[in-house]
Design a protein around this motif. Structure first.
Motif, short mmCIF file in Angstrom:
data_model
loop_
_atom_site.label_atom_id
_atom_site.label_comp_id
_atom_site.label_asym_id
_atom_site.label_seq_id
_atom_site.Cartn_x
_atom_site.Cartn_y
_atom_site.Cartn_z
N CYS A 82 4.52 1.73 6.23
CA CYS A 82 3.47 0.95 5.58
C CYS A 82 3.84 -0.53 5.59
O CYS A 82 3.65 -1.24 4.59
CB CYS A 82 3.29 1.41 4.13
N LYS A 100 -2.67 1.94 9.53
CA LYS A 100 -3.53 1.28 10.52
C LYS A 100 -3.24 -0.22 10.51
O LYS A 100 -2.79 -0.72 9.48
CB LYS A 100 -5.00 1.56 10.22
N ILE A 114 0.85 -1.21 0.00
CA ILE A 114 0.00 0.00 0.00
C ILE A 114 0.88 1.26 0.00
O ILE A 114 0.43 2.34 -0.40
CB ILE A 114 -0.97 0.00 1.21
N ILE A 136 -2.70 6.76 10.13
CA ILE A 136 -3.45 6.90 8.87
C ILE A 136 -4.92 6.53 9.07
O ILE A 136 -5.24 5.45 9.59
CB ILE A 136 -2.82 5.98 7.78
N LEU A 177 12.41 -4.34 2.68
CA LEU A 177 13.37 -5.44 2.85
C LEU A 177 13.62 -6.12 1.51
O LEU A 177 14.68 -6.69 1.28
CB LEU A 177 12.80 -6.47 3.85
N1 LIG Z 1 -5.10 2.53 4.68
C1 LIG Z 1 -5.45 1.57 3.86
O1 LIG Z 1 -6.41 1.69 3.10
C2 LIG Z 1 -4.64 0.31 3.80
C3 LIG Z 1 -4.78 -0.59 2.74
C4 LIG Z 1 -3.98 -1.75 2.71
C5 LIG Z 1 -3.08 -2.01 3.76
N2 LIG Z 1 -3.01 -1.12 4.80
C6 LIG Z 1 -2.07 -1.37 5.92
O2 LIG Z 1 -0.75 -1.15 5.43
C7 LIG Z 1 0.17 -2.06 6.05
C8 LIG Z 1 0.88 -2.87 4.96
O3 LIG Z 1 -0.08 -3.64 4.27
P1 LIG Z 1 0.20 -4.14 2.76
O4 LIG Z 1 -1.04 -4.79 2.32
O5 LIG Z 1 0.76 -3.05 1.96
O6 LIG Z 1 1.34 -5.25 3.05
P2 LIG Z 1 2.34 -5.90 1.99
O7 LIG Z 1 2.76 -7.20 2.56
O8 LIG Z 1 1.75 -5.86 0.62
O9 LIG Z 1 3.59 -4.89 2.00
C9 LIG Z 1 4.36 -4.69 3.14
C10 LIG Z 1 5.82 -4.48 2.70
O10 LIG Z 1 6.58 -4.15 3.86
C11 LIG Z 1 7.88 -4.73 3.70
N3 LIG Z 1 8.49 -4.80 5.03
C12 LIG Z 1 8.15 -5.58 6.08
N4 LIG Z 1 8.93 -5.31 7.16
C13 LIG Z 1 9.77 -4.32 6.79
C14 LIG Z 1 10.81 -3.62 7.44
N5 LIG Z 1 11.13 -3.88 8.72
N6 LIG Z 1 11.50 -2.68 6.75
C15 LIG Z 1 11.20 -2.41 5.46
N7 LIG Z 1 10.20 -3.05 4.78
C16 LIG Z 1 9.52 -4.00 5.44
C17 LIG Z 1 7.60 -6.06 3.07
O11 LIG Z 1 8.76 -6.56 2.40
C18 LIG Z 1 6.47 -5.72 2.10
O12 LIG Z 1 6.94 -5.40 0.81
C19 LIG Z 1 -0.67 -2.89 7.02
O13 LIG Z 1 -0.61 -2.32 8.30
C20 LIG Z 1 -2.07 -2.79 6.45
O14 LIG Z 1 -3.08 -2.96 7.42
C21 LIG Z 1 -3.75 0.01 4.83
#
Ligand SMILES: NC(=O)c1ccc[n+]([C@@H]2O[C@H](COP(=O)([O-])OP(=O)(O)OC[C@H]3O[C@@H](n4cnc5c(N)ncnc54)[C@H](O)[C@@H]3O)[C@@H](O)[C@H]2O)c1
Length: 360
Positions: A73, A97, A14, A123, A37
């Motif tokens: 994120c 969140k 995201i 957020i 990462l």
């Molecule tokens: N506000 C919104 O509408 C919305 C929508 C989707 C997800 N989210 C939130 O966003 C967050 C991420 O969700 P997502 O679906 O994007 O996950 P995702 O798994 O698609 O992406 C997360 C990324 O973070 C990286 N990562 C993990 N630990 C790390 C670290 N220590 N340092 C650097 N990078 C690291 C991972 O490699 C991965 O690429 C969650 O908290 C989720 O609830 C919010």
């Protein structure tokens, strides 16, 4: 012209949508770096969004000279540590969140934020849709009257491919199910309009996907302002829909955006109780000035707050209200009882809302 802030986005799922929003605000933000990462994700985002650098090491990112904001994120279970490190580095922090996984963690973050030079912005981007902002305007002008009842629906769909990402669907890493991840936005919008929750009775179940956490919820709520609310959540809808209805003394308000992930956006419908009230609504809404929505809407307001020293658009108190509701929902579902808020430090689920045994 006010100062441009240098931002780094960490976690590029995201996080890419966040980058798109910063890109749409070039007078306010410079995308200084991206961090993941996974090196390939970082390199792709650097190219796609013209970031200054792609970095895999978070500590190295925090040490970058000239950085103003870290936008986190990453998966939910990583938030607390990453927030605390960024605050300790003197940076402003934005975090997805759920901000963190318990009331105890939230209070620890609040202490760190109070001591820090930088600000902390949880957020909740759905708040900044023009439809919801119109309701806030009518509320500010005193047009709504007594709040009666709110009905909040989050009917989305998540299938096996969504849960292929290893952190999803598990207590230890997602920190909960549809009440923590998906419906958190609509539930925040309820509190944004009607203030804090006073009492909760929740039924939860897991019926759509073979996951540890809940994917359907039916929750009955008393608000501190005396009104009532129902929260209906499923991840099994064959047609996705989000709908908020607010019934007040003088008007009924309904979100009618057909996009399930843009609930706050126009169109919203406002129906006054009398022709005179209808006229007042029309005249007030004729003066409504739309501003940026969704992530860009929150980021533009954060920029204004940081550079102008004004109040942040979403605060740690908003995150506290959100996490208290989640704690109460899980405790109610686990015990089969109604749960009163606020959640004090003596509450059995203050340090960990995860049900000891799933009753559903
Ligand atoms: N506000 C919104 O509408 C919305 C929508 C989707 C997800 N989210 C939130 O966003 C967050 C991420 O969700 P997502 O679906 O994007 O996950 P995702 O798994 O698609 O992406 C997360 C990324 O973070 C990286 N990562 C993990 N630990 C790390 C670290 N220590 N340092 C650097 N990078 C690291 C991972 O490699 C991965 O690429 C969650 O908290 C989720 O609830 C919010």
């Amino acid at each position: 012209m006010s100062r441009r802030l240098a931002v780094a986005v960490v976690g590029l799922g995201i996080g890419r949508n966040h980058l798109q929003a910063y890109q749409a605000l070039p007078d306010q933000f410079e995308i200084k770096a991206v961090c993941d990462l996974d090196r390939a994700k970082g390199d792709a985002a650097k190219t796609d969004f013209g970031a200054g650098a792609a970095i895999t090491d978070y500590a190295a990112l925090l040490a970058m000279p000239g950085l103003d904001i870290v936008d986190i994120c990453t998966p939910p279970n990583t938030h607390r540590a990453l927030i605390e490190q960024a605050l300790a580095a003197g940076l402003h922090v934005i975090c997805e969140k759920p901000l963190t996984g318990s009331m105890a963690d939230l209070e620890a973050i609040a202490v760190a934020a109070k001591k820090a030079r930088g600000t902390l912005s949880p957020i909740f981007q759905y708040r900044f849709g023009s439809g919801l902002q119109k309701l806030k305007l009518l509320q500010e002008k005193g047009l709504c009257g007594k709040p009666y009842l709110s009905t909040i629906e989050t009917s989305w769909r998540r299938e096996a491919d969504y849960y292929e990402v290893p952190w999803r669907g598990k207590w230890a890493t997602e920190l909960g199910g549809c009440c923590v991840s998906q419906a958190i936005h609509a539930h925040d919008m309820l509190c944004y309009v009607n203030g804090p929750v006073k009492n909760v009775f929740a039924h939860l179940t897991t019926r759509v996907n073979p996951i540890e956490v809940e994917d359907c919820a039916a929750v009955s709520v008393q608000m501190a302002n005396g009104s009532l609310a129902t929260l209906a959540v499923t991840m099994g809808a064959t047609e996705e829909l989000s709908r908020l209805r607010f019934m007040f003394e003088h008007l009924t308000v309904e979100s009618r955006s057909t996009h399930p992930y843009r609930i706050g956006d126009d169109p919203w419908h406002f129906k006054g109780r009398t022709p005179a009230i209808e006229e007042k609504i029309a005249s007030l809404l004729a003066g409504f000035k739309p501003s940026a929505e969704s992530f860009a809407g929150q980021f533009a307001r954060i920029h204004a707050a940081i550079t102008g020293g004004t109040a942040l658009p979403v605060t740690i108190d908003d995150a506290r209200a959100s996490l208290a509701l989640i704690t109460a929902i899980y405790h109610s579902a686990e015990t089969g009882t109604a749960v009163a808020l606020p959640i004090a430090a003596s509450h059995p689920k203050y340090a960990n809302w995860m049900p000891a045994a799933r009753r559903w």
